[in-house]
Design a protein around this motif. Structure first.
Motif, PDB file in Angstrom:
ATOM      1  N   LYS A 121       0.849  -1.204   0.000  1.00 14.17           N
ATOM      2  CA  LYS A 121       0.000   0.000   0.000  1.00 14.17           C
ATOM      3  C   LYS A 121       0.887   1.258   0.000  1.00 14.17           C
ATOM      4  O   LYS A 121       0.606   2.220  -0.725  1.00 14.17           O
ATOM      5  N   GLN A 122       1.941   1.270   0.795  1.00 13.96           N
ATOM      6  CA  GLN A 122       2.849   2.410   0.831  1.00 13.96           C
ATOM      7  C   GLN A 122       3.523   2.613  -0.532  1.00 13.96           C
ATOM      8  O   GLN A 122       3.686   3.744  -0.987  1.00 13.96           O
ATOM      9  N   ILE A 123       3.882   1.515  -1.173  1.00 12.94           N
ATOM     10  CA  ILE A 123       4.488   1.595  -2.510  1.00 12.94           C
ATOM     11  C   ILE A 123       3.492   2.197  -3.498  1.00 12.94           C
ATOM     12  O   ILE A 123       3.842   3.070  -4.298  1.00 12.94           O
ATOM     13  N   GLU A 124       2.235   1.763  -3.442  1.00 13.51           N
ATOM     14  CA  GLU A 124       1.200   2.299  -4.337  1.00 13.51           C
ATOM     15  C   GLU A 124       0.998   3.792  -4.115  1.00 13.51           C
ATOM     16  O   GLU A 124       0.868   4.560  -5.073  1.00 13.51           O
ATOM     17  N   ILE A 125       0.967   4.213  -2.853  1.00  7.95           N
ATOM     18  CA  ILE A 125       0.785   5.631  -2.532  1.00  7.95           C
ATOM     19  C   ILE A 125       1.945   6.452  -3.111  1.00  7.95           C
ATOM     20  O   ILE A 125       1.730   7.500  -3.730  1.00  7.95           O
ATOM     21  N   CYS A 126       3.157   5.969  -2.928  1.00 11.40           N
ATOM     22  CA  CYS A 126       4.333   6.673  -3.455  1.00 11.40           C
ATOM     23  C   CYS A 126       4.294   6.715  -4.980  1.00 11.40           C
ATOM     24  O   CYS A 126       4.596   7.753  -5.594  1.00 11.40           O
ATOM     25  N   PHE A 127       3.904   5.618  -5.598  1.00 12.25           N
ATOM     26  CA  PHE A 127       3.838   5.564  -7.051  1.00 12.25           C
ATOM     27  C   PHE A 127       2.790   6.534  -7.585  1.00 12.25           C
ATOM     28  O   PHE A 127       3.024   7.255  -8.561  1.00 12.25           O
ATOM     29  N   ASP A 128       1.634   6.565  -6.930  1.00 11.95           N
ATOM     30  CA  ASP A 128       0.575   7.494  -7.347  1.00 11.95           C
ATOM     31  C   ASP A 128       1.030   8.944  -7.215  1.00 11.95           C
ATOM     32  O   ASP A 128       0.775   9.775  -8.092  1.00 11.95           O
ATOM     33  N   ARG A 129       1.725   9.252  -6.139  1.00 13.13           N
ATOM     34  CA  ARG A 129       2.240  10.622  -5.947  1.00 13.13           C
ATOM     35  C   ARG A 129       3.273  10.947  -7.015  1.00 13.13           C
ATOM     36  O   ARG A 129       3.297  12.060  -7.551  1.00 13.13           O
ATOM     37  N   TRP A 130       4.119   9.986  -7.344  1.00 14.23           N
ATOM     38  CA  TRP A 130       5.122  10.199  -8.384  1.00 14.23           C
ATOM     39  C   TRP A 130       4.445  10.502  -9.725  1.00 14.23           C
ATOM     40  O   TRP A 130       4.868  11.402 -10.458  1.00 14.23           O
ATOM     41  N   LYS A 131       3.377   9.780 -10.044  1.00 11.72           N
ATOM     42  CA  LYS A 131       2.658  10.034 -11.291  1.00 11.72           C
ATOM     43  C   LYS A 131       2.075  11.453 -11.302  1.00 11.72           C
ATOM     44  O   LYS A 131       2.129  12.134 -12.319  1.00 11.72           O
ATOM     45  N   GLU A 132       1.528  11.903 -10.164  1.00 11.59           N
ATOM     46  CA  GLU A 132       0.998  13.268 -10.061  1.00 11.59           C
ATOM     47  C   GLU A 132       2.108  14.293 -10.310  1.00 11.59           C
ATOM     48  O   GLU A 132       1.915  15.275 -11.031  1.00 11.59           O
ATOM     49  N   LEU A 133       3.265  14.073  -9.697  1.00 10.69           N
ATOM     50  CA  LEU A 133       4.388  15.003  -9.855  1.00 10.69           C
ATOM     51  C   LEU A 133       4.861  15.043 -11.308  1.00 10.69           C
ATOM     52  O   LEU A 133       5.190  16.117 -11.825  1.00 10.69           O
ATOM     53  N   CYS A 134       4.882  13.897 -11.961  1.00  7.87           N
ATOM     54  CA  CYS A 134       5.285  13.861 -13.374  1.00  7.87           C
ATOM     55  C   CYS A 134       4.317  14.654 -14.238  1.00  7.87           C
ATOM     56  O   CYS A 134       4.726  15.364 -15.159  1.00  7.87           O
ATOM     57  N   LYS A 135       3.016  14.552 -13.947  1.00  8.03           N
ATOM     58  CA  LYS A 135       2.010  15.311 -14.705  1.00  8.03           C
ATOM     59  C   LYS A 135       2.193  16.812 -14.500  1.00  8.03           C
ATOM     60  O   LYS A 135       2.043  17.591 -15.436  1.00  8.03           O
ATOM     61  N   GLU A 136       2.488  17.224 -13.266  1.00 13.26           N
ATOM     62  CA  GLU A 136       2.688  18.648 -12.974  1.00 13.26           C
ATOM     63  C   GLU A 136       3.885  19.196 -13.735  1.00 13.26           C
ATOM     64  O   GLU A 136       3.867  20.328 -14.186  1.00 13.26           O
ATOM     65  N   ASN A 137       4.933  18.404 -13.823  1.00 10.41           N
ATOM     66  CA  ASN A 137       6.160  18.798 -14.519  1.00 10.41           C
ATOM     67  C   ASN A 137       6.635  20.184 -14.073  1.00 10.41           C
ATOM     68  O   ASN A 137       7.008  21.024 -14.894  1.00 10.41           O
ATOM     69  N   ALA A 138       6.596  20.456 -12.793  1.00 11.82           N
ATOM     70  CA  ALA A 138       6.990  21.754 -12.243  1.00 11.82           C
ATOM     71  C   ALA A 138       8.511  21.903 -12.233  1.00 11.82           C
ATOM     72  O   ALA A 138       9.233  20.925 -12.068  1.00 11.82           O
ATOM     73  N   PRO A 139       9.002  23.138 -12.411  1.00 15.08           N
ATOM     74  CA  PRO A 139      10.448  23.354 -12.412  1.00 15.08           C
ATOM     75  C   PRO A 139      11.079  23.237 -11.023  1.00 15.08           C
ATOM     76  O   PRO A 139      12.283  23.028 -10.908  1.00 15.08           O
ATOM     77  N   MET A 140      10.269  23.374  -9.959  1.00 13.23           N
ATOM     78  CA  MET A 140      10.819  23.324  -8.606  1.00 13.23           C
ATOM     79  C   MET A 140       9.776  22.768  -7.637  1.00 13.23           C
ATOM     80  O   MET A 140       8.586  23.032  -7.770  1.00 13.23           O
ATOM     81  N   ARG A 141      10.279  22.018  -6.682  1.00 13.12           N
ATOM     82  CA  ARG A 141       9.414  21.517  -5.609  1.00 13.12           C
ATOM     83  C   ARG A 141      10.143  21.674  -4.292  1.00 13.12           C
ATOM     84  O   ARG A 141      11.353  21.454  -4.215  1.00 13.12           O
ATOM     85  N   LEU A 142       9.402  22.056  -3.265  1.00 12.72           N
ATOM     86  CA  LEU A 142       9.966  22.182  -1.924  1.00 12.72           C
ATOM     87  C   LEU A 142       9.013  21.562  -0.925  1.00 12.72           C
ATOM     88  O   LEU A 142       7.805  21.478  -1.167  1.00 12.72           O
ATOM     89  N   MET A 143       9.577  21.170   0.218  1.00 12.44           N
ATOM     90  CA  MET A 143       8.740  20.706   1.314  1.00 12.44           C
ATOM     91  C   MET A 143       8.297  21.935   2.101  1.00 12.44           C
ATOM     92  O   MET A 143       9.121  22.710   2.565  1.00 12.44           O
ATOM     93  N   VAL A 144       6.985  22.137   2.192  1.00  7.09           N
ATOM     94  CA  VAL A 144       6.424  23.241   2.957  1.00  7.09           C
ATOM     95  C   VAL A 144       5.440  22.649   3.956  1.00  7.09           C
ATOM     96  O   VAL A 144       4.486  21.988   3.562  1.00  7.09           O
ATOM     97  N   SER A 145       5.710  22.857   5.218  1.00  9.46           N
ATOM     98  CA  SER A 145       4.868  22.307   6.286  1.00  9.46           C
ATOM     99  C   SER A 145       4.664  20.801   6.113  1.00  9.46           C
ATOM    100  O   SER A 145       3.572  20.282   6.301  1.00  9.46           O
ATOM    101  N   GLY A 146       5.718  20.120   5.725  1.00 13.06           N
ATOM    102  CA  GLY A 146       5.654  18.666   5.601  1.00 13.06           C
ATOM    103  C   GLY A 146       5.038  18.166   4.306  1.00 13.06           C
ATOM    104  O   GLY A 146       4.873  16.968   4.127  1.00 13.06           O
TER     105      GLY A 146
END
Length: 124
Positions: free
Chosen positions: A20-45
């Motif tokens: 389940k943790q692997i699936e959650i991480c994979f789903d988040r990775w797919k979202e990040l790939c779609k965003e294709n943002a030039p920068m990402r930071l951790m803000v409030s966790g």
């Protein structure tokens, strides 16, 4: 932060993650790939996508407080120390180069062997 010679100490904290943790991480990775943002930071966790020039205001505010000439390392170090943004020095270095390209900073003494030691001066 651990130095490379101490990584073995962290191994005892290692544990297997669930499917389940692997699936959650994979789903988040797919979202990040779609965003294709030039920068990402951790803000409030949370990992957030940001525009490419997000760091520029922090850099500008720091430049104002520095003497007329300074090293890029000094600028990057001051931004990291004052704002505690948890970004790598290379990300800040790249943004400082944009300031040079735009003419907001001018290189006065370039150091190709150690680019962070390059001296710049304010033009704004």
């Amino acid at each position: 932060m651990l130095g490379p010679e101490m990584y073995y100490e962290a191994l005892k904290l290692e544990k297997e993650i669930t499917k389940k943790q692997i699936e959650i991480c994979f789903d988040r990775w797919k979202e990040l790939c779609k965003e294709n943002a030039p920068m990402r930071l951790m803000v409030s966790g949370n990992l957030v996508s940001l525009p490419e020039d997000f760091l520029d205001s922090f850099i500008r505010n720091t430049i104002i407080k520095l003497p007329e000439k300074f090293t890029i390392a000094r600028l990057v170090g001051d931004v990291m120390g004052v704002y505690e943004l948890m970004v790598g020095d290379f990300s800040l270095y790249e943004r400082v180069l944009c300031f040079v390209e735009r003419g907001e900073l001018e290189i006065v003494e370039e150091c190709k062997e150690k680019p962070m030691v390059t001296r710049v001066k304010k033009t704004i």
